[in-house]
Design a protein around this motif. Sequence first.
Motif: not given
Length: 301
Positions: A10-16
Amino acid sequence: NHLMVLGLLVFEATVHRHQLYFRLRNDLKPPSFSVIFQFITRQHLDHGVLPCVKYFINFGFYKFGLEISLIMAVNVIGQRMDFYALLHSCALLAVLSRRRRKAIGEVWPKYCCFTAGLMVFQYLLCIGIPPALCYPWRTAVQPLNSNVIKWFYLPDFAMRPNPSFIFDHLLLLCSSLQWQVFVEENRAAVRLLAGDNVEISRNLDPCSFNQFIPVDNFLHCSYLDMVKVFVYSYFFWLVLCLIFITGTTRINIFCLGYLVACFYFMLFGGSVLMQPVRYILRLWDWLIAYTCFVIAMKNLL
């Protein structure tokens, strides 16, 4: 563990998504290379300690990813110490036997497929067969010993195989990233940013290196120059110390080879580094080959 993995995704998708929205809103183009410091390239490497650190944060794996992947392979062998670790040892010997980086890059996709296939196969062994059935190595007239079953990583109801694949996963991750590096280093745009990974010619004479080095002499007493002096002047002796420690911490026949190599290099000292490049690399190739042989034999024994 599953919640942690889900949180990271979720964190990686949010940053992307945030980066994508920011670039679209400000009419910015995405960078051609995934880096942290956008304006640090190969030309900034020799400008000081801070630019050097930023460069290696950006392109450290681009420069040393192959070495990191090989270290991960040795780590898998040392952690598992079973039949599949022996297969990893044979694969490591096969990769290093190619010697040159370009030749290793040609067989690296096969190595990645081997690592991925072996990991999937081990996962299937951990799943096993339905409990209503029996394994032939337990029901035979002369069943296999439990230690043999453990070494071959065979599925077993009495002693299940260890399902931890964290080190195998790290090896697969690093080898996959290195596969991407082998592809990216052939692009002109990447070479302008990160520099090239072309090997030095084996026919050069060390006495004439200075006319092929594009940077200035590093004897200007800056902090970065001090680091360079340590690496290029004393790292050879540091490696010999590690070889000597490896040969003296255990008393067995394999350590004799390390002691012979250490005393051979110490006998000639720094004059070894003034020999032709082909001669120097041949010595280190033999040392690396012997090290891989010892790793494979210790695992087998």
